[in-house]
Design a protein around this motif. Structure first.
Motif, PDB file in Angstrom:
ATOM      1  N   GLU A   1       9.957  56.279  60.796  1.00 48.02           N
ATOM      2  CA  GLU A   1       9.790  57.594  60.157  1.00 48.02           C
ATOM      3  C   GLU A   1      10.102  58.696  61.162  1.00 48.02           C
ATOM      4  N   CYS A   2       9.583  58.539  62.373  1.00 44.98           N
ATOM      5  CA  CYS A   2       9.843  59.513  63.432  1.00 44.98           C
ATOM      6  C   CYS A   2      11.343  59.609  63.727  1.00 44.98           C
ATOM      7  N   LEU A   3      12.015  58.478  63.786  1.00 41.54           N
ATOM      8  CA  LEU A   3      13.444  58.481  64.074  1.00 41.54           C
ATOM      9  C   LEU A   3      14.258  59.145  62.969  1.00 41.54           C
ATOM     10  N   VAL A   4      13.868  58.928  61.727  1.00 40.43           N
ATOM     11  CA  VAL A   4      14.569  59.578  60.613  1.00 40.43           C
ATOM     12  C   VAL A   4      14.405  61.089  60.703  1.00 40.43           C
ATOM     13  N   ARG A   5      13.190  61.532  60.961  1.00 43.82           N
ATOM     14  CA  ARG A   5      12.947  62.971  61.097  1.00 43.82           C
ATOM     15  C   ARG A   5      13.673  63.539  62.318  1.00 43.82           C
ATOM     16  N   THR A   6      13.720  62.762  63.392  1.00 44.94           N
ATOM     17  CA  THR A   6      14.427  63.189  64.598  1.00 44.94           C
ATOM     18  C   THR A   6      15.910  63.376  64.314  1.00 44.94           C
ATOM     19  N   ALA A   7      16.493  62.440  63.584  1.00 44.46           N
ATOM     20  CA  ALA A   7      17.908  62.552  63.241  1.00 44.46           C
ATOM     21  C   ALA A   7      18.171  63.828  62.446  1.00 44.46           C
ATOM     22  N   ALA A   8      17.322  64.099  61.458  1.00 42.59           N
ATOM     23  CA  ALA A   8      17.498  65.309  60.652  1.00 42.59           C
ATOM     24  C   ALA A   8      17.308  66.561  61.505  1.00 42.59           C
ATOM     25  N   ASP A   9      16.287  66.566  62.353  1.00 43.41           N
ATOM     26  CA  ASP A   9      16.050  67.717  63.226  1.00 43.41           C
ATOM     27  C   ASP A   9      17.198  67.912  64.212  1.00 43.41           C
ATOM     28  N   ALA A  10      17.740  66.805  64.730  1.00 45.51           N
ATOM     29  CA  ALA A  10      18.827  66.891  65.703  1.00 45.51           C
ATOM     30  C   ALA A  10      20.098  67.460  65.075  1.00 45.51           C
ATOM     31  N   VAL A  11      20.351  67.087  63.837  1.00 52.28           N
ATOM     32  CA  VAL A  11      21.564  67.543  63.171  1.00 52.28           C
ATOM     33  C   VAL A  11      21.418  68.966  62.632  1.00 52.28           C
ATOM     34  N   TYR A  12      20.261  69.269  62.053  1.00 51.97           N
ATOM     35  CA  TYR A  12      20.105  70.547  61.369  1.00 51.97           C
ATOM     36  C   TYR A  12      19.189  71.539  62.074  1.00 51.97           C
ATOM     37  N   GLY A  13      18.567  71.143  63.158  1.00 53.50           N
ATOM     38  CA  GLY A  13      17.656  72.029  63.873  1.00 53.50           C
ATOM     39  C   GLY A  13      18.193  72.378  65.250  1.00 53.50           C
ATOM     40  N   GLU A  14      17.300  72.788  66.095  1.00 53.88           N
ATOM     41  CA  GLU A  14      17.635  73.133  67.465  1.00 53.88           C
ATOM     42  C   GLU A  14      17.087  72.044  68.387  1.00 53.88           C
ATOM     43  N   PRO A  15      17.845  71.637  69.405  1.00 54.39           N
ATOM     44  CA  PRO A  15      17.380  70.578  70.311  1.00 54.39           C
ATOM     45  C   PRO A  15      16.013  70.865  70.937  1.00 54.39           C
ATOM     46  N   GLU A  16      15.731  72.099  71.232  1.00 56.82           N
ATOM     47  CA  GLU A  16      14.447  72.441  71.851  1.00 56.82           C
ATOM     48  C   GLU A  16      13.275  72.320  70.882  1.00 56.82           C
ATOM     49  N   ASP A  17      13.546  72.133  69.610  1.00 52.88           N
ATOM     50  CA  ASP A  17      12.486  71.947  68.620  1.00 52.88           C
ATOM     51  C   ASP A  17      11.993  70.501  68.555  1.00 52.88           C
ATOM     52  N   LEU A  18      12.697  69.576  69.216  1.00 53.03           N
ATOM     53  CA  LEU A  18      12.284  68.177  69.189  1.00 53.03           C
ATOM     54  C   LEU A  18      11.062  67.977  70.071  1.00 53.03           C
ATOM     55  N   SER A  19      10.099  67.207  69.557  1.00 52.59           N
ATOM     56  CA  SER A  19       8.877  66.927  70.316  1.00 52.59           C
ATOM     57  C   SER A  19       9.160  65.881  71.395  1.00 52.59           C
ATOM     58  N   SER A  20       8.232  65.735  72.318  1.00 47.39           N
ATOM     59  CA  SER A  20       8.406  64.723  73.357  1.00 47.39           C
ATOM     60  C   SER A  20       8.422  63.331  72.724  1.00 47.39           C
ATOM     61  N   ARG A  21       7.645  63.122  71.659  1.00 49.74           N
ATOM     62  CA  ARG A  21       7.661  61.831  70.967  1.00 49.74           C
ATOM     63  C   ARG A  21       9.033  61.570  70.369  1.00 49.74           C
ATOM     64  N   GLN A  22       9.621  62.584  69.749  1.00 50.32           N
ATOM     65  CA  GLN A  22      10.943  62.412  69.159  1.00 50.32           C
ATOM     66  C   GLN A  22      11.973  62.086  70.240  1.00 50.32           C
ATOM     67  N   LEU A  23      11.904  62.768  71.360  1.00 53.32           N
ATOM     68  CA  LEU A  23      12.839  62.508  72.448  1.00 53.32           C
ATOM     69  C   LEU A  23      12.655  61.099  73.004  1.00 53.32           C
ATOM     70  N   ASP A  24      11.403  60.661  73.136  1.00 56.08           N
ATOM     71  CA  ASP A  24      11.125  59.309  73.620  1.00 56.08           C
ATOM     72  C   ASP A  24      11.656  58.258  72.649  1.00 56.08           C
ATOM     73  N   MET A  25      11.432  58.464  71.350  1.00 61.21           N
ATOM     74  CA  MET A  25      11.913  57.515  70.346  1.00 61.21           C
ATOM     75  C   MET A  25      13.438  57.457  70.360  1.00 61.21           C
ATOM     76  N   ALA A  26      14.078  58.607  70.451  1.00 57.13           N
ATOM     77  CA  ALA A  26      15.539  58.652  70.473  1.00 57.13           C
ATOM     78  C   ALA A  26      16.084  57.948  71.717  1.00 57.13           C
ATOM     79  N   ALA A  27      15.441  58.152  72.861  1.00 51.36           N
ATOM     80  CA  ALA A  27      15.882  57.492  74.094  1.00 51.36           C
ATOM     81  C   ALA A  27      15.718  55.981  73.978  1.00 51.36           C
ATOM     82  N   ARG A  28      14.611  55.547  73.409  1.00 52.37           N
ATOM     83  CA  ARG A  28      14.369  54.115  73.221  1.00 52.37           C
ATOM     84  C   ARG A  28      15.411  53.508  72.285  1.00 52.37           C
ATOM     85  N   ALA A  29      15.701  54.210  71.198  1.00 48.69           N
ATOM     86  CA  ALA A  29      16.708  53.728  70.252  1.00 48.69           C
ATOM     87  C   ALA A  29      18.077  53.647  70.924  1.00 48.69           C
TER      88      ALA A  29
END
Length: 82
Positions: free
Chosen positions: A37-65
């Motif tokens: 769920e976090c990764l899906v939201r991260t993908a949407a935030d990354a595409v349609y939001g601003e990179p600085e809006d990503l939480s540390s959890r989102q960044l960690d999940m994205a790095a792990r993926a």
């Protein structure tokens, strides 16, 4: 004029049925449902939001993926984060 109908055992919207289970494969099998769920939201935030809006959890999940994807593709220069 045609219209779609759903049967009583088929929800009108696929997300409405949370009881379905799916066999996860590939990189997705390494994550819990909450992490997916976090990764899906991260993908949407990354595409349609601003990179600085990503939480540390989102960044960690994205790095792990990303590490898992690289490992799957045969590149093992990354280290899997915990």
């Amino acid at each position: 004029m045609s219209h779609e109908t759903t049967s009583p055992d088929q929800p009108a919207h696929p997300a409405a049925d949370t009881r379905r289970s799916t066999a996860l494969v590939g990189v997705s099998a390494s994550f819990t449902p909450d992490e997916l769920e976090c990764l899906v939201r991260t993908a949407a935030d990354a595409v349609y939001g601003e990179p600085e809006d990503l939480s540390s959890r989102q960044l960690d999940m994205a790095a792990r993926a990303r590490v898992l994807m690289d490992l799957e593709m045969g590149a093992d220069d990354g280290e899997l984060p915990e």
